[in-house]
Design an enzyme around this catalytic site. Structure first.
Site, mmCIF file in Angstrom:
data_model
loop_
_atom_site.group_PDB
_atom_site.id
_atom_site.type_symbol
_atom_site.label_atom_id
_atom_site.label_comp_id
_atom_site.label_asym_id
_atom_site.label_seq_id
_atom_site.Cartn_x
_atom_site.Cartn_y
_atom_site.Cartn_z
ATOM 1 N N ASP A 285 0.822 -1.200 0.000
ATOM 2 C CA ASP A 285 0.000 0.000 0.000
ATOM 3 C C ASP A 285 0.862 1.259 0.000
ATOM 4 O O ASP A 285 1.767 1.406 0.824
ATOM 5 C CB ASP A 285 -0.894 -0.018 1.248
ATOM 6 C CG ASP A 285 -1.921 1.096 1.246
ATOM 7 O OD1 ASP A 285 -2.204 1.631 0.157
ATOM 8 O OD2 ASP A 285 -2.444 1.404 2.333
ATOM 9 N N CYS A 319 -6.829 -1.293 -10.163
ATOM 10 C CA CYS A 319 -6.322 -1.319 -8.797
ATOM 11 C C CYS A 319 -7.471 -0.796 -7.938
ATOM 12 O O CYS A 319 -8.552 -1.358 -7.974
ATOM 13 C CB CYS A 319 -5.032 -0.523 -8.658
ATOM 14 S SG CYS A 319 -5.004 1.079 -9.499
#
Length: 388
Positions: A285, A319
């Site tokens: 992340d 994504c």
């Protein structure tokens, strides 16, 4: 000071000024009386990149972008969210300059040059900050209530290339709306990819309708379902599920070290198609992977499935917002084909082509550098004769 130096610094100051109008993740409009005229040097003019004034301006802007690069995606993208529209009509000098840049900028790198530039962080970050983001202004998207179908309100599909769903309702434009864009591929191949956001609870049916409508052979998912906050909903079934008019069946599941492959059957009416779903989970992340090798392995498998698949439609890549990791995957795929076919790669030109189709593709300077790193690793594989 030369004209192009003044114009560049003015552009940077303008972007920094707009940055100051962001509060609590929301984008506030810049003052109405603030105007910008950006004059790009002619193609034959020497590059101003080496001038002292230009380097100082780039360094200032780079530091601002880097400070925000590890914040949430909404904050990152809203920083430049209303700048540089490419979609027609173009009525401002800034819009014309954006179109000129995105359609003409490029810097082909030979294989030795790629090896030399990959670790030049300052040069790559400076080059990245010059590329217009080309986000869509919400006022230009004439679809009532489209915000209910957007995961991030500042990340919208560019108008000229957005995917339009075939709707049964002629009056409900929202039923034909999905936050997705067609993306050109190698040598400008039309509709080679679709870049889209991660499905939401109320857009799962739209996602599968798009996959069926576009006859996509492969879906590439490059996000976890949750990374602090929700990034994507679980939009496929364990065994069988019905999403609107599309039935999805999971035939096989193959667990690899960095990604999971699901072989799916899609049914609609009397027709059935096969589709491969790749779920890549090794991208941390707000960062870039430590190694580009898993991404290259994924890319190779996807390309094989694309070539061998019965369906000839675009590869769907997503994504969370459909611009950062999605942009990196598509750019790396195109760049590898350039290297293998022509012995050179133009990452700047690829990025411009992607952003002309969907604003903000390749989200951060770190991701831009990572694409160069992945292509350098691929070049090393070519040199060693190990490319598959």
């Amino acid at each position: 000071m030369k004209n192009f130096e003044f114009d560049f610094i003015f552009q940077v100051l303008y972007r920094l000024k707009e940055k100051a109008h962001i509060s609590d993740g929301q984008l506030k409009a810049p003052p109405r009386d603030l105007h910008l005229t950006l004059t790009l040097p002619p193609k034959s003019a020497p590059s101003p990149r080496g001038t002292r004034a230009n380097w100082i301006a780039q360094a200032n802007l780079s530091s601002v972008l880097r400070r925000g690069s590890n914040v949430s995606l909404v904050l990152d993208m809203s920083a430049l969210g209303s700048l540089d529209p490419l979609d027609p009509p173009i009525s401002t000098p800034r819009g014309s300059a954006t179109r000129e840049y995105l359609t003409s900028a490029g810097r082909p790198l030979t294989r030795p040059q790629l090896r030399g530039v990959v670790n030049n962080t300052h040069a790559l970050h400076a080059q990245f900050t010059e590329i217009p983001m080309n986000f869509t202004d919400p006022k230009d998207l004439d679809v009532p209530n489209h915000g209910t179908k957007n995961r991030y309100k500042t990340i919208l599909p560019n108008l000229h290339s957005r995917v339009v769903l075939k709707s049964k309702s002629c009056t409900d434009r929202l039923s034909s709306y999905i936050n997705a864009n067609y993306i050109r591929g190698y040598l400008g191949e039309e509709k080679a990819f679709i870049a889209t956001q991660g499905p939401m609870v109320n857009t799962v049916n739209d996602f599968w309708q798009m996959a069926w409508q576009e006859e996509s052979p492969v879906i590439v998912m490059i996000t976890k379902l949750k990374e602090k906050n929700e990034k994507c909903v679980l939009y496929w079934p364990e065994k069988r599920g019905i999403y609107g008019s599309v039935e999805v069946l999971v035939n096989t599941v193959t667990e690899c070290e960095h990604y999971t492959i699901r072989s799916l059957a899609l049914k609609c009416g009397n027709q059935t198609r096969t589709l491969q779903h790749y779920w890549y989970t090794s991208w941390p992340d707000h960062k870039t992977p430590d190694s580009a090798l898993p991404l290259l392995e994924l890319m190779s498998e996807v390309e094989t499935d694309r070539r061998n698949g019965a369906a000839l439609g675009p590869v769907i890549v997503h994504c969370s917002a459909g611009i950062g990791r999605t942009g990196c995957f598509i750019a790396t795929t195109i760049g590898c084909r350039q290297l293998k076919t022509g012995g050179a790669v133009d990452v700047l030109g690829i990025t411009c082509q992607l952003r002309a189709d969907r604003g903000g593709m390749i989200q951060t300077a770190e991701q831009y550098q990572f694409v160069h790193h992945a292509l350098s690793l691929y070049e090393a594989q070519l040199s060693a004769g190990t490319d598959q």
